[in-house]
Design a protein around this motif. Structure first.
Motif, PDB file in Angstrom:
ATOM      1  N   MET A   1     -39.497 -20.413  -0.603  1.00 13.12           N
ATOM      2  CA  MET A   1     -39.707 -19.158   0.127  1.00 13.12           C
ATOM      3  C   MET A   1     -41.183 -19.036   0.510  1.00 13.12           C
ATOM      4  SD  MET A   1     -39.384 -15.492  -1.857  1.00 13.12           S
ATOM      5  CE  MET A   1     -40.060 -14.027  -1.153  1.00 13.12           C
ATOM      6  N   THR A   2     -41.434 -18.605   1.735  1.00 12.34           N
ATOM      7  CA  THR A   2     -42.834 -18.395   2.140  1.00 12.34           C
ATOM      8  C   THR A   2     -43.116 -16.898   2.208  1.00 12.34           C
ATOM      9  OG1 THR A   2     -42.313 -18.359   4.482  1.00 12.34           O
ATOM     10  CG2 THR A   2     -42.945 -20.501   3.552  1.00 12.34           C
ATOM     11  N   THR A   3     -44.385 -16.569   2.028  1.00 11.17           N
ATOM     12  CA  THR A   3     -44.778 -15.155   2.103  1.00 11.17           C
ATOM     13  C   THR A   3     -46.145 -15.039   2.742  1.00 11.17           C
ATOM     14  OG1 THR A   3     -44.854 -13.093   0.835  1.00 11.17           O
ATOM     15  CG2 THR A   3     -45.889 -14.996  -0.187  1.00 11.17           C
ATOM     16  N   GLN A   4     -46.390 -13.871   3.362  1.00 12.50           N
ATOM     17  CA  GLN A   4     -47.677 -13.657   4.028  1.00 12.50           C
ATOM     18  C   GLN A   4     -48.734 -13.252   3.006  1.00 12.50           C
ATOM     19  OE1 GLN A   4     -47.513 -10.732   7.169  1.00 12.50           O
ATOM     20  NE2 GLN A   4     -49.090 -11.792   8.336  1.00 12.50           N
ATOM     21  N   GLN A   5     -49.975 -13.668   3.240  1.00 15.62           N
ATOM     22  CA  GLN A   5     -51.069 -13.281   2.340  1.00 15.62           C
ATOM     23  C   GLN A   5     -52.340 -13.030   3.151  1.00 15.62           C
ATOM     24  OE1 GLN A   5     -52.268 -17.889   1.109  1.00 15.62           O
ATOM     25  NE2 GLN A   5     -51.720 -16.484  -0.498  1.00 15.62           N
ATOM     26  N   SER A  24     -52.640 -15.584   6.280  1.00 16.97           N
ATOM     27  CA  SER A  24     -52.122 -16.929   6.028  1.00 16.97           C
ATOM     28  C   SER A  24     -50.714 -16.813   5.441  1.00 16.97           C
ATOM     29  CB  SER A  24     -53.084 -17.614   5.051  1.00 16.97           C
ATOM     30  OG  SER A  24     -52.600 -18.849   4.668  1.00 16.97           O
ATOM     31  N   GLU A  25     -50.090 -17.970   5.214  1.00 19.78           N
ATOM     32  CA  GLU A  25     -48.778 -17.973   4.537  1.00 19.78           C
ATOM     33  C   GLU A  25     -48.856 -18.912   3.350  1.00 19.78           C
ATOM     34  OE1 GLU A  25     -45.341 -18.559   7.000  1.00 19.78           O
ATOM     35  OE2 GLU A  25     -45.412 -16.392   7.384  1.00 19.78           O
ATOM     36  N   THR A  26     -48.080 -18.603   2.323  1.00 16.07           N
ATOM     37  CA  THR A  26     -48.045 -19.503   1.171  1.00 16.07           C
ATOM     38  C   THR A  26     -46.607 -19.671   0.708  1.00 16.07           C
ATOM     39  OG1 THR A  26     -49.035 -19.961  -0.999  1.00 16.07           O
ATOM     40  CG2 THR A  26     -48.390 -17.701  -0.593  1.00 16.07           C
ATOM     41  N   ASN A  27     -46.349 -20.789   0.043  1.00 13.48           N
ATOM     42  CA  ASN A  27     -45.019 -21.047  -0.508  1.00 13.48           C
ATOM     43  C   ASN A  27     -44.921 -20.536  -1.924  1.00 13.48           C
ATOM     44  OD1 ASN A  27     -43.303 -22.407   1.341  1.00 13.48           O
ATOM     45  ND2 ASN A  27     -44.778 -24.102   1.298  1.00 13.48           N
ATOM     46  N   SER A  29     -42.917 -20.975  -5.405  1.00 12.15           N
ATOM     47  CA  SER A  29     -41.965 -21.863  -6.078  1.00 12.15           C
ATOM     48  C   SER A  29     -40.982 -21.012  -6.891  1.00 12.15           C
ATOM     49  CB  SER A  29     -42.732 -22.840  -6.969  1.00 12.15           C
ATOM     50  OG  SER A  29     -43.635 -22.105  -7.745  1.00 12.15           O
ATOM     51  N   GLN A  98     -50.448 -10.222  -1.199  1.00  7.99           N
ATOM     52  CA  GLN A  98     -49.320 -11.007  -0.672  1.00  7.99           C
ATOM     53  C   GLN A  98     -48.127 -10.070  -0.591  1.00  7.99           C
ATOM     54  OE1 GLN A  98     -50.509 -15.250  -2.780  1.00  7.99           O
ATOM     55  NE2 GLN A  98     -48.425 -14.497  -3.052  1.00  7.99           N
TER      56      GLN A  98
END
Ligand SMILES: NC(=O)c1ccc[n+]([C@@H]2O[C@H](COP(=O)([O-])OP(=O)(O)OC[C@H]3O[C@@H](n4cnc5c(N)ncnc54)[C@H](OP(=O)(O)O)[C@@H]3O)[C@@H](O)[C@H]2O)c1
Length: 334
Positions: A1-5, A24-27, A29, A98
């Protein structure tokens, strides 16, 4: 799943600008044992965050470049592998900017939304409320009949200080930056008088005129020339809880003001700086007092809620031009 940060992209020179922040976006886990998956609901923006944007040693370490900004967040538990929390719980934590985040359960505080709305845990029932309570009661030590002056009076800390001081039987004078704020504090919050520092030509004379018996407690949120003017009217044995210096947070050169020490010395004044973390061992006492006053309707609270995660930088910057009345909060809307 990715989320905005939102990351700190560069360190500000003076007032922060939108370009200092990076989207940015981050994954994310899968969560592991003792962790929870959270969805951010309310994000706090606070003046101290400006200090953390500098690369300077302080009581909290600087934010790291290209890493998410971190602050007070009220979040909902979406998934949990921690025995303390279940999906649907609301928690308060120091968490990254985030939309969703994985966090260890340790350090998260479950909040009770039956006592007050969830966002209050970032304001009157959280860090600003506790700051008002301990700064005034522990350092200010108010006594009935004394005159209390509060700078930054219409902000999250200031409006709580004023109401607690009224409950102690004090005469309460606020200093704030707009006529709307002044009306609210006088008509809605019981302040005896409030001065608009942006329109009054001579603050020292104005404070002298509205505090004919002098100032017994000066709760300083602002510093700079406003504090110079108040301290010129300070009484013998007065107390000055030194809470914040927001007027100086964006200065690039150290200003020179009047030398206040002779006044403090000759009038036996106590001026004491404090950081709310000093009172960690007594938070339960502060929370009990504040939540009691809220439940009994003895203390009211205002929030400025800006909608949209992407508005976080704008809301933080807005603190320095007084865009907020009461606690400035950003609400995630999806
Ligand atoms: N010691 C601690 O542990 C602790 C904890 C929490 C907060 N604080 C400090 O307490 C102060 C208040 O914090 P808060 O969270 O309650 O913020 P806040 O008062 O809700 O928001 C900041 C307010 O400061 C005023 N302001 C901004 N720039 C100013 C300037 N140059 N001169 C005069 N006023 C200015 C603005 O109101 P106007 O419209 O009136 O200008 C603005 O709304 C801050 O200095 C903060 O750093 C300290």
């Amino acid at each position: 799943m990715t989320t905005q940060q939102i990351l700190l992209g560069s360190r500000p020179e003076g007032l922060p600008v939108a370009g200092n922040f990076l989207f940015s976006e981050t994954n994310l886990s899968d969560i592991e044992k003792s962790e929870v998956l959270l969805k951010g609901l309310y994000y706090s923006v606070d003046p101290y965050m400006r200090g953390r944007m500098n690369d300077r040693k302080s009581y909290t370490p600087p934010f790291e470049l290209n890493k998410p900004i971190v602050g007070g967040v009220v979040a909902e538990v979406v998934d949990s592998k921690a025995k303390e929390f279940k999906p649907g719980d609301f928690v308060l934590g120091t968490l990254p900017w985030q939309k969703s985040m994985i966090s260890p359960a340790k350090g998260l505080q479950k909040i009770d939304t039956k006592i007050a709305p969830a966002s209050y845990y970032l304001g009157i029932l959280g860090m600003p409320g506790l700051t008002a309570y301990f700064g005034l009661m522990d350092i200010g030590k108010p006594k009935a009949g004394e005159t209390v002056v509060i700078s930054g009076a219409a902000g999250a800390v200031g409006m709580v200080v004023g109401q607690i001081a009224k409950l102690q039987g004090c005469k309460v004078i606020g200093i704030a930056g707009s006529d709307e704020k002044i009306k609210l504090l006088k008509e809605g919050y019981g302040f005896d008088n409030v001065v608009n520092y942006k329109t009054v030509p001579d603050m020292k004379k104005e404070i002298a005129a509205i505090c004919p018996d002098g100032v017994d407690i000066y709760f300083d949120n602002v510093g700079g020339s406003i504090s110079d003017a108040v301290i010129s009217n300070i009484n013998f044995y007065a107390r000055i809880p030194l809470c914040g210096q927001i007027s100086l947070y964006n200065t690039t050169e150290q200003p020179t003001g009047p030398r206040l020490q002779p006044m403090l010395l000759t009038r036996s004044v106590l001026m004491q700086g404090f950081i709310i973390f000093n009172y960690q061992a007594r938070y339960a006492e502060g929370f009990q007092a504040l939540s009691g006053w809220v439940k009994e309707g003895k203390i009211k609270f205002t929030e400025t809620i800006v909608e949209g995660f992407e508005k976080l930088p704008e809301a933080l910057i807005g603190l320095f031009s007084g865009n907020n009345t009461g606690k400035m909060i950003v609400k995630a809307i999806e």
